[in-house]
Design an enzyme around this catalytic site. Structure first.
Site, mmCIF file in Angstrom:
data_model
loop_
_atom_site.group_PDB
_atom_site.id
_atom_site.type_symbol
_atom_site.label_atom_id
_atom_site.label_comp_id
_atom_site.label_asym_id
_atom_site.label_seq_id
_atom_site.Cartn_x
_atom_site.Cartn_y
_atom_site.Cartn_z
ATOM 1 N N TYR A 25 25.104 -23.427 5.859
ATOM 2 C CA TYR A 25 23.742 -23.110 6.508
ATOM 3 C C TYR A 25 23.610 -23.957 7.622
ATOM 4 O O TYR A 25 22.923 -23.784 8.937
ATOM 5 C CB TYR A 25 22.557 -23.278 5.525
ATOM 6 C CG TYR A 25 21.217 -23.199 5.768
ATOM 7 C CD1 TYR A 25 20.614 -22.061 6.647
ATOM 8 C CD2 TYR A 25 20.526 -24.284 5.807
ATOM 9 C CE1 TYR A 25 19.438 -21.838 7.083
ATOM 10 C CE2 TYR A 25 19.139 -24.341 6.442
ATOM 11 C CZ TYR A 25 18.678 -23.242 7.167
ATOM 12 O OH TYR A 25 17.303 -23.058 7.386
ATOM 13 N N SER A 107 9.452 -29.011 7.668
ATOM 14 C CA SER A 107 9.584 -27.758 8.144
ATOM 15 C C SER A 107 8.568 -26.865 7.192
ATOM 16 O O SER A 107 8.431 -27.231 5.911
ATOM 17 C CB SER A 107 11.131 -27.253 7.992
ATOM 18 O OG SER A 107 11.117 -25.686 7.969
ATOM 19 N N GLN A 128 5.774 -28.784 11.008
ATOM 20 C CA GLN A 128 6.253 -27.573 11.721
ATOM 21 C C GLN A 128 5.645 -26.432 11.358
ATOM 22 O O GLN A 128 5.907 -26.055 10.119
ATOM 23 C CB GLN A 128 7.745 -27.668 11.831
ATOM 24 C CG GLN A 128 8.339 -26.538 12.644
ATOM 25 C CD GLN A 128 8.811 -25.187 11.742
ATOM 26 O OE1 GLN A 128 8.867 -25.518 10.289
ATOM 27 N NE2 GLN A 128 8.802 -24.081 12.135
ATOM 28 N N TYR A 130 5.685 -22.232 11.134
ATOM 29 C CA TYR A 130 6.121 -20.871 11.673
ATOM 30 C C TYR A 130 4.964 -19.949 11.333
ATOM 31 O O TYR A 130 4.092 -20.093 10.452
ATOM 32 C CB TYR A 130 7.062 -20.175 10.449
ATOM 33 C CG TYR A 130 8.649 -20.825 10.649
ATOM 34 C CD1 TYR A 130 9.012 -20.642 12.074
ATOM 35 C CD2 TYR A 130 9.315 -21.545 9.888
ATOM 36 C CE1 TYR A 130 10.309 -21.220 12.499
ATOM 37 C CE2 TYR A 130 10.456 -21.873 10.167
ATOM 38 C CZ TYR A 130 11.042 -21.870 11.583
ATOM 39 O OH TYR A 130 12.347 -22.104 11.862
ATOM 40 N N THR A 156 6.669 -23.538 16.284
ATOM 41 C CA THR A 156 7.948 -23.169 16.707
ATOM 42 C C THR A 156 7.914 -21.521 17.028
ATOM 43 O O THR A 156 7.302 -20.908 16.629
ATOM 44 C CB THR A 156 8.991 -23.030 15.607
ATOM 45 O OG1 THR A 156 9.298 -24.191 15.076
ATOM 46 C CG2 THR A 156 10.363 -22.208 15.962
ATOM 47 N N ARG A 165 23.229 -15.590 11.073
ATOM 48 C CA ARG A 165 24.314 -16.298 10.879
ATOM 49 C C ARG A 165 25.238 -15.889 9.647
ATOM 50 O O ARG A 165 24.528 -15.756 8.689
ATOM 51 C CB ARG A 165 23.778 -17.846 10.424
ATOM 52 C CG ARG A 165 22.694 -18.555 11.368
ATOM 53 C CD ARG A 165 21.515 -18.434 10.755
ATOM 54 N NE ARG A 165 20.522 -18.572 11.828
ATOM 55 C CZ ARG A 165 19.381 -19.364 11.656
ATOM 56 N NH1 ARG A 165 19.191 -19.757 10.433
ATOM 57 N NH2 ARG A 165 18.287 -19.442 12.309
ATOM 58 N N LYS A 252 7.597 -25.745 20.460
ATOM 59 C CA LYS A 252 9.149 -26.029 20.320
ATOM 60 C C LYS A 252 9.603 -24.700 20.573
ATOM 61 O O LYS A 252 9.324 -23.590 20.182
ATOM 62 C CB LYS A 252 9.365 -26.569 18.684
ATOM 63 C CG LYS A 252 10.835 -26.362 18.306
ATOM 64 C CD LYS A 252 10.944 -27.148 16.878
ATOM 65 C CE LYS A 252 12.446 -27.258 16.602
ATOM 66 N NZ LYS A 252 13.153 -26.042 16.145
ATOM 67 N N HIS A 276 16.925 -23.892 19.069
ATOM 68 C CA HIS A 276 17.015 -23.873 17.573
ATOM 69 C C HIS A 276 18.475 -24.302 17.260
ATOM 70 O O HIS A 276 18.919 -23.581 16.204
ATOM 71 C CB HIS A 276 16.453 -22.310 17.120
ATOM 72 C CG HIS A 276 15.789 -22.619 15.952
ATOM 73 N ND1 HIS A 276 14.444 -22.267 15.710
ATOM 74 C CD2 HIS A 276 16.197 -22.681 14.630
ATOM 75 C CE1 HIS A 276 14.177 -22.219 14.451
ATOM 76 N NE2 HIS A 276 15.098 -22.564 13.935
ATOM 77 N N ARG A 279 20.905 -21.464 16.968
ATOM 78 C CA ARG A 279 20.913 -20.672 15.524
ATOM 79 C C ARG A 279 19.956 -19.249 15.902
ATOM 80 O O ARG A 279 19.932 -18.445 14.935
ATOM 81 C CB ARG A 279 20.178 -21.565 14.375
ATOM 82 C CG ARG A 279 20.822 -22.593 14.209
ATOM 83 C CD ARG A 279 19.792 -23.573 13.407
ATOM 84 N NE ARG A 279 19.762 -23.463 12.042
ATOM 85 C CZ ARG A 279 20.599 -23.291 11.077
ATOM 86 N NH1 ARG A 279 21.739 -23.831 10.932
ATOM 87 N NH2 ARG A 279 20.035 -22.739 9.738
HETATM 88 C C1 GLV Z 1 15.127 -22.129 10.301
HETATM 89 O O1 GLV Z 1 14.713 -22.172 9.464
HETATM 90 C C2 GLV Z 1 16.608 -21.878 10.436
HETATM 91 O O2 GLV Z 1 17.321 -21.417 9.598
HETATM 92 O O3 GLV Z 1 17.319 -22.104 11.370
#
Ligand code: GLV
Length: 388
Positions: A25, A107, A128, A130, A156, A165, A252, A276, A279
């Site tokens: 991750y 986060s 942070q 979301y 963000t 991913r 951000k 990011h 990502r």
């Molecule tokens: C965000 O939380 C990420 O996984 O990039």
């Protein structure tokens, strides 16, 4: 105890200690990972200008980010699931940051909650945010950050929808991990991690679980983002969030001069030039490559920070020399955390600080505030010639 001399040493140890699912991750970019790779390889293209016979006594890396004193221009970036890399990860990282004198950013998608971190630290940290469809939940989250005395809200802007991913899908990423045969086989070799996890009660997304109803799978970051993140986020909403918060706001995920100008319009205290960590939009330019253009557009009117690609003190020096007032490390501190808990985060900060301090001296500078483009050798075509 192994001798740790670099961030890479921490990464190797981290890989041997953290479950594969969480290592993957951290160490992934989206799709082909082109942007993820270029975030670091573009830093390598910039060189430093060696100067000699310059007094290098009494050096300092101390400066300010959004008016807060920092031991060096490096903050800990918000990283989702940090408490899965090591038990109580966010608490440990926040404590290490506080002791070192750099900001810690929690986060929204953390394991330890805002309240958990506040309880274990004494100085204000940054939160942070979301943005989510459930406005009431967002308001409560903002209120919780205020109650915890957070000194900045980092909003963000580049993740309303999740860049894929591949490894996370293949690994069935979740917090806590679901015990499939493959996960059990992996965890059997990660006894240190497992012992820590058995001793903590913090194993789920504690900013969320227990604070909202009707989540289909509260253990899955992918399900949560897919179902709950606000696809309609726009600059009006950003302005409203700023008003709701009432304190310092850092935006951000800015990667374009036009967006930087919009951030200026809504009155951001700082922006973070960021993709990011590679990502999100695969194929986007690296942060360090777009930094000069953004500085030219807004650098004299708003504090410009940078994340994505910082793995060393030399990288920090390069970003600051280009004009960034601050930088963020995400993976670099996660490697330390997964390797050795709080001591590992401290070690990561020490490594980066030493690299920054010594490289600054060898460039003929004694004060980070005096570091400018003069110390850099940037390839003529570094920004690239792109047709819009
Ligand atoms: C965000 O939380 C990420 O996984 O990039």
């Amino acid at each position: 105890m192994p001798v740790i001399t670099s961030i890479d040493d921490l990464k190797r140890l981290y890989k041997s200690r953290a479950p594969k699912m969480f290592y993957d991750y951290c160490e992934s970019g989206s799709w082909t990972e082109q942007t993820f790779r270029e975030n670091t390889s573009d830093f390598d293209k910039i060189r430093l200008r060696q100067r000699v016979a310059v007094d290098m006594s009494n050096r300092t890396t101390e400066t300010e980010m959004i008016g807060e004193k920092v031991a060096m221009p490096v903050a800990l970036a918000p990283v989702g699931m940090t408490g899965m890399q090591h038990a109580d990860g966010e608490i440990l990282a926040a404590k290490a940051a506080e002791k070192f004198g750099v900001p810690f950013t929690l986060s929204t998608m953390s394991i330890c909650s805002i309240e958990d971190v506040a309880e274990h630290t004494t100085k204000p940290f940054w939160f942070q945010l979301y943005t989510m469809k459930d406005e009431d939940f967002v308001r409560r989250l903002v209120d919780r950050a205020k109650a915890a005395n957070c000194s900045a809200l980092v909003i963000t802007l580049d993740l309303q929808i999740l860049g894929q991913r591949h490894k996370d899908l293949k690994n069935g990423l979740s917090a806590p991990p679901k015990l499939t045969p493959a996960v059990i086989a992996d965890l059997a070799t990660r006894w240190r991690w497992g012992m820590g996890m058995m001793q903590t009660k913090r194993r789920e997304f504690r900013n969320i679980v227990g604070h909202v109803k009707g989540i289909s799978d509260p253990s899955s970051l992918m399900a949560w983002t897919g179902e709950n993140f606000d696809l309609t986020l726009d600059w009006d909403k950003v302005a409203k969030l700023k008003e709701m918060w009432g304190g310092k706001v850092i935006l951000k995920g800015i990667l374009d001069a036009e967006d930087a100008k919009m951030a200026l319009k809504v009155g951001a205290d700082a922006i973070i030039v960021s993709n990011h960590g590679g990502r999100q939009l695969d194929g986007a330019l690296s942060s360090i490559r777009v930094l000069p253009e953004i500085l030219d557009a807004v650098g004299d009117q708003v504090e410009v920070h940078l994340d994505s690609g910082i793995r060393s003190g030399q990288d920090v020096l390069k970003a600051v020399a280009m004009g960034a007032k601050g930088t963020y490390i995400g993976r670099a501190f996660i490697y330390g955390l997964g390797a050795m808990g709080e001591a590992g985060v401290t070690r990561a900060l020490e490594v980066i600080h030493k690299e920054l301090d010594v490289s600054m001296a060898l460039c003929g500078k004694r004060d980070i505030k005096d570091v400018d483009r003069d110390v850099l050798l940037v390839p003529e075509d570094f920004g690239g010639r792109w047709q819009g």
